[in-house]
Design a protein around this motif. Structure first.
Motif, PDB file in Angstrom:
ATOM      1  N   ARG A 167      15.231  74.612  -2.787  1.00 28.40           N
ATOM      2  CA  ARG A 167      16.307  73.659  -2.534  1.00 28.40           C
ATOM      3  C   ARG A 167      17.120  73.528  -1.435  1.00 28.40           C
ATOM      4  N   LYS A 171      17.082  70.401   1.464  1.00 25.74           N
ATOM      5  CA  LYS A 171      18.311  69.737   1.811  1.00 25.74           C
ATOM      6  C   LYS A 171      18.348  69.627   3.180  1.00 25.74           C
ATOM      7  N   TYR A 177      20.150  61.808  -0.114  1.00 25.03           N
ATOM      8  CA  TYR A 177      20.076  62.152  -1.372  1.00 25.03           C
ATOM      9  C   TYR A 177      18.998  61.311  -2.353  1.00 25.03           C
ATOM     10  N   LYS A 178      18.859  59.952  -1.711  1.00 28.07           N
ATOM     11  CA  LYS A 178      17.733  59.155  -2.684  1.00 28.07           C
ATOM     12  C   LYS A 178      16.505  59.584  -2.299  1.00 28.07           C
ATOM     13  N   ARG A 180      15.537  62.598  -1.121  1.00 28.43           N
ATOM     14  CA  ARG A 180      15.333  63.856  -1.778  1.00 28.43           C
ATOM     15  C   ARG A 180      15.048  63.863  -3.212  1.00 28.43           C
ATOM     16  N   GLN A 181      15.817  62.769  -3.883  1.00 23.29           N
ATOM     17  CA  GLN A 181      15.707  62.571  -5.619  1.00 23.29           C
ATOM     18  C   GLN A 181      14.182  62.262  -5.476  1.00 23.29           C
ATOM     19  N   ALA A 182      13.810  61.278  -4.728  1.00 20.78           N
ATOM     20  CA  ALA A 182      12.240  60.531  -4.993  1.00 20.78           C
ATOM     21  C   ALA A 182      11.194  61.852  -4.603  1.00 20.78           C
ATOM     22  N   TRP A 184      11.724  65.162  -5.075  1.00 18.47           N
ATOM     23  CA  TRP A 184      11.445  66.101  -6.429  1.00 18.47           C
ATOM     24  C   TRP A 184      10.977  65.352  -7.353  1.00 18.47           C
ATOM     25  N   GLU A 185      11.048  63.953  -7.696  1.00 25.79           N
ATOM     26  CA  GLU A 185      10.288  63.461  -8.792  1.00 25.79           C
ATOM     27  C   GLU A 185       8.720  63.613  -8.399  1.00 25.79           C
ATOM     28  N   ARG A 186       8.084  63.584  -7.459  1.00 26.76           N
ATOM     29  CA  ARG A 186       6.933  63.466  -6.893  1.00 26.76           C
ATOM     30  C   ARG A 186       6.280  64.924  -7.120  1.00 26.76           C
ATOM     31  N   ARG A 252       5.963  60.328 -18.344  1.00 28.12           N
ATOM     32  CA  ARG A 252       6.183  60.674 -16.963  1.00 28.12           C
ATOM     33  C   ARG A 252       5.336  59.146 -16.502  1.00 28.12           C
TER      34      ARG A 252
END
Ligand code: SAM
Length: 478
Positions: A167, A171, A177-178, A180-182, A184-186, A252
């Motif tokens: 993580r 970072k 933030y957005k 990184r969020q995308a 992690w989803e991938r 998913r």
């Protein structure tokens, strides 16, 4: 029952003082959940204590003071648990704790608690706590057990640690933030979770490649991960009869393409933002044209970087045209995975208590398409007539022809037949007969239905009638 809306939090009890009043089995139960991992400094106050508590005291794992409770005992405590078998004493302990703003719980007495313990399950760093706000701890336990068996599997703990270890690096290297969020989803949708269960070094290499590509493309385009198409068997009808892997793929999905025979409740498992596209028979072209446009949709959504679930009734490869879809995906160079389903060819008879094979009765079964494909009768009737168990799908409209052809090909007119309509649904109906009378007996029976021909049908007849009606919903015995 009126209930309190609790606010869920996870407390760090490391080095905190926890006071437990009581030394019997109730206190022991709480200690069993607190001692192993919480890191709390625990004091037990009780004139008597169970042997386990005494031995933990001797080992220095807690402090046991053999005496009665005094309100001053609250002073150093961060958390107080009243765990005696005396309700009045528990209530008094609660009032002392609550008055001094301490987290206080009186076991099994929600009215005298300012916090409650949830039914907890852990896999490494992953923890799920379930509460019914004191309405039904037994129900909360049930939900917890379901989470343990269906969701919080062992590999998730390992996955959480793997992601946690990376993580800080993500970072540092990926701004925003957005973004990184995308990312992690991938990662979660990628092959990395699966790889990790087999080979950690390979999972790490795949992760690094993905992160490098993301850094290269950041902050914009996240289509760097090739999308995947899941060809999923939805099972025969009852939405509980999908496989766990099929369900996880559905959970998913970005896009779901589904057929007429897929139960609508299954679609509720797709994320709310997922696009749902009905591609049943009634839509657009028929036959090959329709299949071509479904293939095109699969390819175009996948190329747009979406996770696509193609949800098909029963099993995708049993008269489901799943084969044509994987050929089209392969040709387009798109990654796919086939997730088999419970076919109505087997589950349909089973839902009417008819085993397709049965020791001493039938050692083989075959499945035939009962309808005419493009005006041609493609059933090998001689082979069908010789099969110990012959199952026909898509055959209700041609039931009379099926019965006649089987008899002409040498099957006895007395051979038992069952027609199971809407198998595994609440309005399932079963018609029973023999080749020479099934057409009359099955009058009014509607599609979808499976036709079972063979001596195995008698297994159902030998079952006690009460067993039959409890095992199969809404049976109409003809
Ligand atoms: C196009 S085929 C697809 C079969 C599917 N791939 C499977 O494995 O069950 C459709 C036929 O499956 C059978 N079928 C599917 N769901 C059924 C159900 N719930 N009850 C009875 N028959 C069913 C019917 O014969 C229907 O005409």
């Amino acid at each position: 029952m009126p209930y309190t809306q609790y606010h869920p939090v996870y407390l760090d009890l490391n080095d905190r003082q926890v006071l437990i009043v009581g030394g019997g089995s109730i206190a022991l139960e709480k200690l069993n959940s607190l001692l192993p991992a919480s890191g709390a400094r625990i004091t037990v106050i009780s004139p008597e204590a169970r042997e386990e508590i005494r031995s933990w005291h001797r080992e220095g794992k807690l402090v046991w003071e053999s005496r009665t409770f005094h309100p001053d005992d609250i002073e150093p405590a961060y958390m107080v648990i009243a765990a005696t078998d005396d309700p009045d004493l528990n209530e008094w302990v609660y009032r002392c704790g609550n008055d001094r703003q301490r987290l206080t719980n009186s076991v099994d007495d929600p009215a005298n608690c300012n916090f409650i313990m949830a039914a907890l399950t852990r896999q490494g760093p992953m923890q799920v706590a379930v509460s019914s706000a004191g309405c039904s701890p037994a129900l909360a336990q049930r939900v917890r057990n379901r989470i343990v068996s269906e969701i919080l599997t062992e590999d998730l703990g390992e996955l959480a640690e793997f992601l946690g270890d990376r993580r800080a690096e993500v970072k540092r290297r990926l701004p925003g933030y957005k973004v990184r969020q995308a990312f992690w989803e991938r990662v979660l949708d990628s092959e990395i979770p699966g790889l990790l269960t087999r080979d950690k070094a390979e999972a790490d290499a795949a992760f690094q490649r993905m992160l490098d590509r993301a850094v290269e493309h950041a902050p914009g385009d996240f289509s760097f991960t090739p999308a995947k198409v899941y060809i999923v068997g939805a099972g025969p009808g009852d939405p509980e009869l999908i496989t766990l892997r099929g369900l996880r793929a559905l959970q998913r999905a970005d896009v779901v393409l589904y057929d007429r025979l897929v139960h609508p409740d299954l679609l509720k498992h797709a994320p709310a933002k997922a696009e749902q596209i009905y591609v049943g028979k009634e839509v657009g072209h028929q036959g090959r044209g329709r299949q071509r446009s479904i293939n095109d949709l699969l390819v175009s959504h996948a190329r747009a970087g979406r996770t696509v679930v193609r949800l098909k009734g029963g099993d995708p490869f049993v008269f489901g045209r799943g084969g044509e879809e994987i050929l089209a995906l392969n040709e387009a160079g798109i990654e796919f995975e086939v997730i088999p389903g419970v076919s109505s060819a087997i589950a349909g008879p089973a839902a009417a208590n008819i085993p397709v094979t049965h020791r001493g009765v039938s050692t083989a079964f075959a499945v035939f398409a009962g309808h005419e494909a493009e005006g041609r009768d493609e059933v090998p009737w001689d082979a069908a007539a010789r099969m110990p168990t012959a199952v026909f799908l898509m055959g209700v409209e041609r039931l009379a022809t099926i019965a006649e052809r089987l008899v002409s090909a040498g099957r006895s007119p007395e051979t038992p037949v069952a027609v199971v309509s809407k198998a595994t649904h609440a309005d399932q109906v079963v018609a029973m007969g023999t080749l020479n009378n099934i057409v009359r007996r099955a009058e009014g029976i509607v599609s979808p239905a499976v036709i079972v021909v063979g001596e195995v049908v008698r297994v159902r007849e030998t079952l006690d009638a009460t067993v039959r009606s409890t095992l199969t919903p809404a049976l109409a015995h003809k």
